[in-house]
Design a protein around this motif. Structure first.
Motif, PDB file in Angstrom:
ATOM      1  N   GLU A 243      48.631  -4.074 139.164  1.00  0.00           N
ATOM      2  CA  GLU A 243      49.047  -4.718 138.239  1.00  0.00           C
ATOM      3  C   GLU A 243      48.207  -4.289 136.736  1.00  0.00           C
ATOM      4  O   GLU A 243      48.808  -4.216 135.627  1.00  0.00           O
ATOM      5  CB  GLU A 243      48.789  -6.280 138.290  1.00  0.00           C
ATOM      6  CG  GLU A 243      49.655  -6.680 139.261  1.00  0.00           C
ATOM      7  CD  GLU A 243      49.824  -8.259 139.304  1.00  0.00           C
ATOM      8  OE1 GLU A 243      49.087  -9.100 138.180  1.00  0.00           O
ATOM      9  OE2 GLU A 243      50.350  -8.974 140.122  1.00  0.00           O
ATOM     10  N   LEU A 272      52.594  -2.812 146.671  1.00  0.00           N
ATOM     11  CA  LEU A 272      53.682  -3.747 146.292  1.00  0.00           C
ATOM     12  C   LEU A 272      54.905  -3.215 146.477  1.00  0.00           C
ATOM     13  O   LEU A 272      55.265  -1.894 146.126  1.00  0.00           O
ATOM     14  CB  LEU A 272      53.361  -4.225 144.630  1.00  0.00           C
ATOM     15  CG  LEU A 272      52.089  -4.695 144.330  1.00  0.00           C
ATOM     16  CD1 LEU A 272      51.688  -4.953 143.087  1.00  0.00           C
ATOM     17  CD2 LEU A 272      51.679  -5.988 145.262  1.00  0.00           C
ATOM     18  N   GLU A 276      58.348  -5.564 142.162  1.00  0.00           N
ATOM     19  CA  GLU A 276      57.114  -6.442 141.488  1.00  0.00           C
ATOM     20  C   GLU A 276      56.331  -5.761 140.596  1.00  0.00           C
ATOM     21  O   GLU A 276      56.526  -4.564 140.631  1.00  0.00           O
ATOM     22  CB  GLU A 276      56.203  -6.994 142.703  1.00  0.00           C
ATOM     23  CG  GLU A 276      56.885  -7.916 143.746  1.00  0.00           C
ATOM     24  CD  GLU A 276      55.695  -8.501 144.765  1.00  0.00           C
ATOM     25  OE1 GLU A 276      54.535  -8.408 144.257  1.00  0.00           O
ATOM     26  OE2 GLU A 276      55.975  -9.018 145.653  1.00  0.00           O
TER      27      GLU A 276
END
Length: 488
Positions: A243, A272, A276
C-alpha cells in the motif's frame, strides 16, 4: 515463539492457510547467520571461502556472502575489526539485485536510514566505480555506530551524515539513487528480538505506515527526475509494503520496476489481488520459511521525468546555512601526511581542517559543498591525521582505508593474542628492532591500527570508544584453519 494472535489472524488473511502456516512454523526456528566479505580488502575467489569451518552455503542473491552453521563470537575476531567482512542478515542483501539490475553508471547515492551500516557497506561494494555514497542516520547514537562501520569498510568515496529526512528536501534533484530502508513494525525481527514481538500490534503497524509516508515525502524532492528510489522494510504486512508503494506512485509520481529473482531463491511477489489497493504491482518479499533469512520487502521506483508531484508535497525549505569545518587554504598539509596516501592512480584532495587532515577523491570534491551547506556532516572521505601539540598522528581511519600507503610506516605482524590486546586498547612492548615513531600493526596481513613507539613502551592509538570490553577465553577467527585470509 509466541506471536500475537492478531498477527497470526492477519497473516492467515493475507497469505492463506498454507503460506501462513509455513511462516508460523519457520518463526519457531533459529535465525540464520550470514556474513559478507569486503571486496576492497579481500580479493579471494569465493569458492575458497568454503574452507571457513562454519561455512554453510552461499547467499544466492548476494556476491561474496555466505551462511554460517551457528553464530560465533564475532567480537573477538580481529578480521571483523579490520573491516574484512560484515555480519548482515541475508534477506536484506537482496538489495544487491536491485542495484546491479538498474544502476550501471556512476551515481550520487543516498542511504537514508543507514545505521548500523549493513546496506551502506553493501551499496559501497556494488555501486559502479566512480559513485559517491552518502550514508545518513537520524539518531545521533546510531550515527556514531554508522561512522565506525563505514570507517572500517575503508572506502574513501563515502560521507556520513546525521539528519532527519526533511533536511534533504532542500537538495532539489541531487541524488540519482536513494535507498530508504524505512523504520517499520519489525515483523522480520521476530526471531531475533523479543521486543519486536511484545511491541507489535496493528495500531503500531498503521503508525509506521504513516511515518514511512512522511519520510518518503520529505526526501522525494532530492531525487532527480528519472532517478531511482529503493523502498524497503523488514516487515510483511500490506500497509507498510504494497500500500505504501501504491501511495508513492499515486501521490508522488513514480513507476514501479520489477526486480529479477531465481525461482530457487524463494522470493515471493505481491500478496494482494489486483483489484485491491497496492495489488498487481511488482514487488519482492523474502519471508522465513520461503527464503533463508529473517524477512525483507523491497520495491524499486523510478521518479517520473515529466510529472511533478502535487504542490502540497513539494515542501521547499531554505538551506540550513551553518558554519562547517572545511579546509582552510592558508593551512598547509604537512608533507609527511601527504606521503601516507597511496599513489594508486586516484587523485586525492587533502585539506587541513584546523587540526585534522582529510582526504577525498578529487572527483567528488565539487559534489560535497551542497551537502555541507544543507546537512549535519559527521565525516567525509578519509581522516588521515590529527594534530596533537606539534605532532601529527595518523588517524585510525587511515589504517582502515584502502588509500593507506603501507610503505610509509614500519609494520608489525601480530599474533592473535597480541591483536586482541591491541583491540582492548592495552599497552604492550614492541620488539627492540622497531624504530621509534608510528608503527602500523597488522593481523593476517590486514591493518588493525597504529601505535606510537616511544622506546620502553608503545602508546596504543586505537579509538577508545571502539575497544573490546568483554572477555572470551578462546581464540576465534572466521578463517581459522583455512587459508583464505592470506590471499589479498
Amino acid at each position: 515463539m509466541t506471536v500475537p494472535q492478531e498477527f497470526k489472524d492477519y497473516m492467515y488473511h493475507l497469505l492463506g492457510e498454507l503460506r501462513s502456516g509455513r511462516l508460523e512454523k519457520a518463526l519457531d526456528e533459529e535465525p540464520s547467520v550470514s556474513v559478507r566479505i569486503n571486496p576492497f580488502k579481500i580479493k579471494t575467489p569465493f569458492d575458497e571461502w568454503r574452507n571457513v569451518p562454519e561455512f554453510d552455503g552461499n547467499v544466492p542473491w548476494a556476491s561474496d556472502a555466505f551462511y554460517l552453521r551457528q553464530r560465533p563470537p564475532f567480537t573477538f575476531d580481529p578480521l571483523l575489526h579490520a573491516g574484512c567482512y560484515y555480519v548482515q542478515e541475508a534477506a536484506s542483501m537482496f538489495l544487491e539485485q536491485a542495484v546491479r539490475q538498474y544502476v550501471h553508471r556512476p551515481v550520487k547515492a543516498l542511504d537514508l536510514c543507514a545505521a548500523p551500516g549493513g546496506k551502506s557497506t553493501l551499496l559501497r561494494a556494488c555501486l559502479p566505480e566512480g559513485s559517491f555514497l552518502v550514508c545518513n542516520e537520524p539518531v545521533k547514537s546510531r550515527a556514531k555506530v554508522l561512522v565506525e562501520n563505514m570507517v572500517k569498510w575503508g572506502h574513501p568515496g563515502v560521507m556520513v551524515t546525521n539528519n532527519y529526512p526533511e533536511a534533504f528536501s532542500g537538495l532539489q534533484a541531487y541524488f540519482d539513487l536513494i535507498v530508504a530502508d524505512v523504520p517499520c513494525s519489525g515483523e522480520g525481527m521476530f526471531r531475533k528480538e523479543e521486543e519486536a514481538i511484545s511491541g507489535w500490534n496493528m495500531q503500531s503497524v498503521l503508525m509506521c505506515r504513516d511515518r514511512q509516508r512522511d519520510i518518503i515525502r520529505d526526501v522525494w524532492p532530492s531525487l532527480k527526475p528519472g532517478g531511482l528510489l529503493v523502498y524497503s522494510t523488514c516487515t510483511f504486512n500490506q500497509y507498510e509494503d504494497e500500500e505504501n508503494v501504491a501511495w508513492i506512485v499515486r501521490e508522488l509520481g513514480a513507476e514501479v520496476l520489477p526486480v529479477n529473482a531465481e525461482c530457487s531463491w524463494g522470493v515471493l511477489s505481491n500478496f494482494l489481488p489486483e483489484n485491491e489497493q497496492g495489488g498487481g504491482i511488482p514487488v519482492s518479499h523474502l519471508l522465513p520459511g520461503f527464503s533463508r533469512g529473517e524477512g525483507f520487502f523491497l520495491s524499486v521506483l523510478r521518479k517520473d521525468e515529466d510529472v511533478e508531484p502535487a504542490e502540497s508535497y513539494m515542501v521547499k525549505r531554505q538551506a540550513r546555512q551553518k558554519s562547517v569545518r572545511s579546509g582552510n587554504p592558508h593551512l598547509k598539509v604537512p608533507a609527511e601526511c601527504m606521503e601516507w596516501i597511496a599513489d594508486a592512480g586516484i587523485k586525492y584532495e587533502l585539506k587541513n581542517e584546523e587540526g585534522r587532515i582529510m582526504a577525498l577523491p578529487a572527483a567528488f570534491s565539487s559534489w560535497c559543498q551542497p551537502l555541507h551547506d544543507q546537512l549535519n556532516v559527521l565525516s567525509t572521505g578519509v581522516a588521515v591525521a590529527e594534530q596533537k601539540g606539534r605532532d601529527w598522528l595518523p588517524s585510525h581511519g587511515l589504517a582502515m582505508s584502502t588509500c593507506l600507503n603501507r610503505d610509509a610506516f614500519p609494520v608489525l605482524a601480530l599474533t592473535y593474542k597480541e591483536a586482541v590486546s591491541f583491540l582492548r586498547k592495552e599497552s604492550f612492548v614492541l620488539p627492540s628492532s622497531l624504530p621509534k615513531g608510528f608503527v602500523l600493526l597488522e593481523y593476517e596481513n590486514h591493518p588493525l591500527g597504529f601505535v606510537k613507539n616511544i622506546g620502553m613502551r608503545a602508546n596504543n592509538l586505537y579509538p577508545s570508544e571502539w575497544r573490546i570490553r568483554s572477555t572470551y577465553d578462546n581464540e576465534y577467527s572466521l578463517t581459522a584453519s583455512g587459508n583464505v585470509h592470506n590471499v589479498k
